[in-house]
Design a protein around this motif. Structure first.
Motif, PDB file in Angstrom:
ATOM      1  N   ASP A 287       0.922  -1.207  -0.084  1.00 56.26           N
ATOM      2  CA  ASP A 287      -0.024   0.153   0.033  1.00 56.26           C
ATOM      3  C   ASP A 287       0.763   1.226   0.018  1.00 56.26           C
ATOM      4  OD1 ASP A 287      -2.284  -1.500  -0.031  1.00 56.26           O
ATOM      5  OD2 ASP A 287      -2.903  -0.957   2.044  1.00 56.26           O
ATOM      6  N   HIS A 288       0.237   2.275  -0.608  1.00 52.76           N
ATOM      7  CA  HIS A 288       1.016   3.595  -0.071  1.00 52.76           C
ATOM      8  C   HIS A 288       0.660   3.863   1.166  1.00 52.76           C
ATOM      9  CE1 HIS A 288       1.068   8.182  -0.245  1.00 52.76           C
ATOM     10  NE2 HIS A 288       1.375   7.934  -1.438  1.00 52.76           N
ATOM     11  N   PRO A 289       1.521   4.765   1.735  1.00 54.97           N
ATOM     12  CA  PRO A 289       1.439   4.787   3.286  1.00 54.97           C
ATOM     13  C   PRO A 289       0.078   5.280   3.681  1.00 54.97           C
ATOM     14  CG  PRO A 289       3.622   5.608   2.493  1.00 54.97           C
ATOM     15  CD  PRO A 289       2.754   5.143   1.496  1.00 54.97           C
ATOM     16  N   ARG A 290      -0.531   6.189   2.681  1.00 59.90           N
ATOM     17  CA  ARG A 290      -1.905   6.682   3.183  1.00 59.90           C
ATOM     18  C   ARG A 290      -3.001   6.060   2.757  1.00 59.90           C
ATOM     19  NH1 ARG A 290      -1.314  12.603   1.463  1.00 59.90           N
ATOM     20  NH2 ARG A 290       0.616  11.702   0.318  1.00 59.90           N
ATOM     21  N   TRP A 291      -2.700   5.215   1.575  1.00 56.70           N
ATOM     22  CA  TRP A 291      -3.939   4.659   0.925  1.00 56.70           C
ATOM     23  C   TRP A 291      -3.829   3.319   0.306  1.00 56.70           C
ATOM     24  CZ3 TRP A 291      -2.240   9.582  -1.415  1.00 56.70           C
ATOM     25  CH2 TRP A 291      -1.629   9.282  -2.479  1.00 56.70           C
ATOM     26  N   SER A 292      -4.788   2.647   0.209  1.00 57.92           N
ATOM     27  CA  SER A 292      -4.630   1.211  -0.373  1.00 57.92           C
ATOM     28  C   SER A 292      -4.366   1.190  -1.789  1.00 57.92           C
ATOM     29  CB  SER A 292      -5.862   0.779  -0.326  1.00 57.92           C
ATOM     30  OG  SER A 292      -6.096  -0.504  -0.936  1.00 57.92           O
TER      31      SER A 292
ATOM     32  N   VAL B 158     -10.354  18.648   8.802  1.00 55.10           N
ATOM     33  CA  VAL B 158      -9.207  19.290   8.080  1.00 55.10           C
ATOM     34  C   VAL B 158      -8.065  18.484   7.916  1.00 55.10           C
ATOM     35  CG1 VAL B 158      -7.590  21.153   8.372  1.00 55.10           C
ATOM     36  CG2 VAL B 158      -9.906  21.783   8.593  1.00 55.10           C
ATOM     37  N   VAL B 159      -7.986  17.701   8.837  1.00 55.19           N
ATOM     38  CA  VAL B 159      -6.794  16.864   8.668  1.00 55.19           C
ATOM     39  C   VAL B 159      -6.775  15.593   7.617  1.00 55.19           C
ATOM     40  CG1 VAL B 159      -5.477  14.906   9.906  1.00 55.19           C
ATOM     41  CG2 VAL B 159      -5.978  17.214  11.183  1.00 55.19           C
ATOM     42  N   HIS B 160      -8.018  15.410   7.552  1.00 57.04           N
ATOM     43  CA  HIS B 160      -8.430  14.319   6.714  1.00 57.04           C
ATOM     44  C   HIS B 160      -8.310  14.950   5.179  1.00 57.04           C
ATOM     45  CE1 HIS B 160     -11.564  11.839   4.220  1.00 57.04           C
ATOM     46  NE2 HIS B 160     -12.265  12.674   4.331  1.00 57.04           N
ATOM     47  N   TYR B 161      -8.777  16.064   5.068  1.00 58.21           N
ATOM     48  CA  TYR B 161      -8.746  16.925   3.595  1.00 58.21           C
ATOM     49  C   TYR B 161      -7.210  16.902   3.431  1.00 58.21           C
ATOM     50  CZ  TYR B 161     -10.086  19.723  -0.137  1.00 58.21           C
ATOM     51  OH  TYR B 161     -10.285  20.458  -1.456  1.00 58.21           O
ATOM     52  N   LEU B 162      -6.321  17.351   4.610  1.00 65.26           N
ATOM     53  CA  LEU B 162      -4.653  17.828   4.186  1.00 65.26           C
ATOM     54  C   LEU B 162      -4.185  16.477   3.831  1.00 65.26           C
ATOM     55  CD1 LEU B 162      -4.232  20.039   7.313  1.00 65.26           C
ATOM     56  CD2 LEU B 162      -3.964  20.736   4.822  1.00 65.26           C
ATOM     57  N   MET B 163      -4.605  15.167   4.377  1.00 60.94           N
ATOM     58  CA  MET B 163      -3.960  13.949   4.200  1.00 60.94           C
ATOM     59  C   MET B 163      -4.159  13.435   2.830  1.00 60.94           C
ATOM     60  SD  MET B 163      -3.741  11.961   7.548  1.00 60.94           S
ATOM     61  CE  MET B 163      -2.862  10.905   7.232  1.00 60.94           C
ATOM     62  N   ILE B 164      -5.191  13.777   1.848  1.00 61.06           N
ATOM     63  CA  ILE B 164      -5.613  13.050   0.848  1.00 61.06           C
ATOM     64  C   ILE B 164      -4.713  13.062  -0.385  1.00 61.06           C
ATOM     65  CG2 ILE B 164      -7.596  13.248  -1.028  1.00 61.06           C
ATOM     66  CD1 ILE B 164      -9.501  13.558   1.276  1.00 61.06           C
ATOM     67  N   GLY B 165      -4.268  14.131  -0.809  1.00 57.60           N
ATOM     68  CA  GLY B 165      -3.581  14.338  -2.131  1.00 57.60           C
ATOM     69  C   GLY B 165      -2.026  13.933  -2.087  1.00 57.60           C
ATOM     70  N   PRO B 170      -3.961  24.225  -2.658  1.00 52.10           N
ATOM     71  CA  PRO B 170      -4.400  25.478  -1.864  1.00 52.10           C
ATOM     72  C   PRO B 170      -5.640  25.226  -1.197  1.00 52.10           C
ATOM     73  CG  PRO B 170      -4.659  25.584  -4.302  1.00 52.10           C
ATOM     74  CD  PRO B 170      -3.806  24.180  -4.167  1.00 52.10           C
ATOM     75  N   LYS B 171      -6.747  24.381  -1.680  1.00 52.26           N
ATOM     76  CA  LYS B 171      -7.986  24.450  -0.987  1.00 52.26           C
ATOM     77  C   LYS B 171      -7.877  23.921   0.435  1.00 52.26           C
ATOM     78  CE  LYS B 171     -11.199  24.036  -4.755  1.00 52.26           C
ATOM     79  NZ  LYS B 171     -12.152  23.178  -5.517  1.00 52.26           N
ATOM     80  N   PRO B 172      -7.168  22.704   0.604  1.00 46.51           N
ATOM     81  CA  PRO B 172      -6.992  22.085   1.951  1.00 46.51           C
ATOM     82  C   PRO B 172      -6.308  22.959   2.942  1.00 46.51           C
ATOM     83  CG  PRO B 172      -6.227  20.620   0.477  1.00 46.51           C
ATOM     84  CD  PRO B 172      -6.717  21.561  -0.480  1.00 46.51           C
ATOM     85  N   LYS B 173      -5.099  23.708   2.205  1.00 52.63           N
ATOM     86  CA  LYS B 173      -4.643  24.848   3.157  1.00 52.63           C
ATOM     87  C   LYS B 173      -5.667  25.887   3.531  1.00 52.63           C
ATOM     88  CE  LYS B 173      -0.040  24.325   1.142  1.00 52.63           C
ATOM     89  NZ  LYS B 173       0.880  24.837  -0.088  1.00 52.63           N
TER      90      LYS B 173
END
Lengths: 329, 207
Positions: A287-292, B158-165, B170-173
């Motif tokens: 996995d990527h450390p953050r997602w599957s 916010v943490v959820h959004y910051l960790m996604i990409g 700029p949007k999560p920031k």
């Protein structure tokens, strides 16, 4: 909205109230309509409608010399899986030189001119050379290669590329025996690639392959899709395609190729070494450390399991025997 | 405010507009190559917008004295929860193919999913106790304490959004900054109030 009327109203009061209510109702309808318009406007600013547009610039056809030789299908050159729409391949792009937003790249790249263009090929080789694009593309006959493309973000496509094996180009410059790696570099030109003005990634984008990976018949230098010149958003005029690796290894708009003895730096590995390795082979078990990475969303189709080496295990697995793929991700 | 009823009705209508427009775009296939990801992004950011607006009510009211703003707080919060639920439902249906075990695994294995789940779960008791009846039943003080969970929810969202990409866009920031300012203001105000209280207590003691 519930309007309660008093029960004991006299005749002339009703007329007055009627006028009053009419005016008030009108005012309220106005407020409601104005606020709704404002909200809709804000929504559209934040979430633009992603309509299917006309292609911004007519793309030239390219001559495909070799098409689908049946013997090659066995070696993974052509998959039978349904091809992703041209529209989707050209409007859902990770190309950070233009934008971090996949849907915004096509518009921002619309005026990108990729001619004239030169690619220098040098480093540890007998015959370093700088090729004009047209000469470069004449090195070998253009073939159609229909490959699966798996992005590290867990989406995938099936793309009919037009190009030829990178080995044909490398053979031309005659690598020295101590050339063990190949390094690639994207154009650096913030005027033409606007997001290079920002610091999202260290520019220019660089990538690398081990020599055997670079010489593998599946590895191609692509200059077209669907029989058309490669659109700018897909990496015009020429890009790398390594179908068993995550998409970010497929470096776009290449200006420089260098043969070297040591493992070259690669952009995503430099930015986040714990998340992106040098090899970046598609692997559903790591996995990527953050997602599957176990499944992927095939664009236009739906969720499906991700295959080892993106389904090219028979062709490329041998290059990695004995390697710990968890450590060398 | 002369008629909070009408004003609330305006908010009710406006809050439904994102859902209507998302439905419209989905129907006309204008959500791009990856409509599932687009809808997830749109519903998630819409939930965050409402969450930020909810958190903006009290500081704005205190700074401006516009006490009528408090009429909107409940509905803003409920809309934040509503869009969060739509967000979760799209993920459950299209990303996890209605599989509960898959959702549980994803939540435990991946931190950004965990934070997203936490953000929504923390909002659930607040939505459930949002009625006037529940305020009375719990008592104002208890209710207020419970509803401070919204701060944790906002941080988790916010943490959820910051960790996604792959990178932080700029949007999560922007959402991160907004929540940091709104919570920072509250922390500073609380500190200031506590300091004033101690000073007052010290001052009032006999010399």
């Amino acid at each position: 909205m519930l309007i309660k009327k008093p029960s004991d109203v006299s005749g002339n009061e009703i007329t007055d109230e009627g006028t009053y209510f009419n005016r008030r109702t009108l005012l309220r309808a106005g407020i409601l309509a104005a606020s709704a318009t404002a909200t809709a406007w804000v929504y559209r600013k934040l979430n633009p409608s992603l309509k299917e547009g006309e292609p911004q610039r007519p793309l030239m056809d390219i001559a495909i010399t070799t098409t689908r030789p049946t013997t090659q299908s066995a070696a993974g050159f052509v998959t039978d899986e349904p091809r992703t729409d041209f529209q989707d391949i050209t409007h859902y792009n990770n190309f950070y030189e233009f934008s971090l937003e996949k849907e915004a790249v096509a518009d921002l790249a619309a005026r990108f001119i990729s001619r004239p263009w030169q690619v220098s090929v040098g480093g540890l080789c007998h015959k370093p050379a700088t090729f004009d694009l047209d000469d470069l593309l004449k090195i070998a006959p253009t073939e159609e290669r229909v490959y699966r493309m798996r992005c590290v973000e867990a989406w995938s496509m099936v793309i009919p590329w037009d190009g030829f094996s990178l080995s044909k180009l490398l053979d031309r410059v005659q690598p020295l025996s101590d050339a063990r790696y190949v390094a690639f570099q994207t154009l650096l030109d913030p005027k033409r690639m606007p997001n290079q003005n920002g610091g999202d990634l260290p520019w220019p984008y660089v990538e690398g392959l081990r020599m055997d990976e670079a010489m593998h018949p599946l590895t191609i230098l692509a200059s077209g899709i669907y029989g058309k010149q490669l659109p700018a958003q897909d990496g015009a005029p020429a890009r790398l395609v390594t179908p068993w690796k995550y998409g970010f290894k497929g470096i776009k708009s290449i200006v420089k190729i260098e043969l070297c003895s040591d493992q070259p730096p690669t952009t995503w590995n430099a930015v986040a070494p714990n998340e992106y390795g040098f090899y970046a082979n598609v692997n559903p078990q790591v996995d990527h450390p953050r997602w599957s990475q176990a499944t992927e969303r095939r664009i236009g189709v739906g969720i499906r399991p991700t295959l080892m080496f993106n389904g090219y295990a028979d062709e490329v697995g041998g290059m990695y025997t004995g390697m710990d793929l968890r450590a060398n991700f | 405010m002369k008629d909070p009823g009408f004003a609330k009705f305006v908010l009710l209508v406006n809050g439904a507009i994102p859902l209507a427009m998302l439905g419209w775009d989905a129907y006309w296939k204008e959500l791009g190559a990856n409509p599932v990801n687009s809808s997830l992004h749109i519903t998630g950011t819409t939930a965050l917008v409402f969450l930020v607006l909810t958190l903006t009510v009290t500081p704005t009211r205190k700074l401006t004295g516009w006490n009528w703003l408090s009429h909107f707080r409940r509905m803003l919060g409920l809309y934040a929860f509503f869009y969060g639920v739509v967000h979760l439902s799209i993920y459950f249906a299209f990303d996890q193919s209605f599989s509960m075990p898959a959702v549980v695994r994803d939540t435990l294995e991946h931190r950004y999913i965990f934070f997203g789940m936490a953000a929504l779960l923390l909002m659930a008791p607040l939505a459930a106790t949002s009625t006037n009846g529940m305020i009375k039943r719990l008592g104002a003080a208890k209710w207020k304490r419970l509803h401070q969970l919204v701060y944790l929810s906002a941080i988790a969202a916010v943490v959820h959004y910051l960790m996604i990409g792959k990178l932080v866009g700029p949007k999560p920031k922007a959402f991160g900054a907004a929540v940091a300012i709104l919570l920072g203001y509250r922390a500073a105000a609380a500190r200031l109030a506590a300091m004033r209280k101690t000073r007052l207590a010290a001052g009032s003691s006999p010399a």
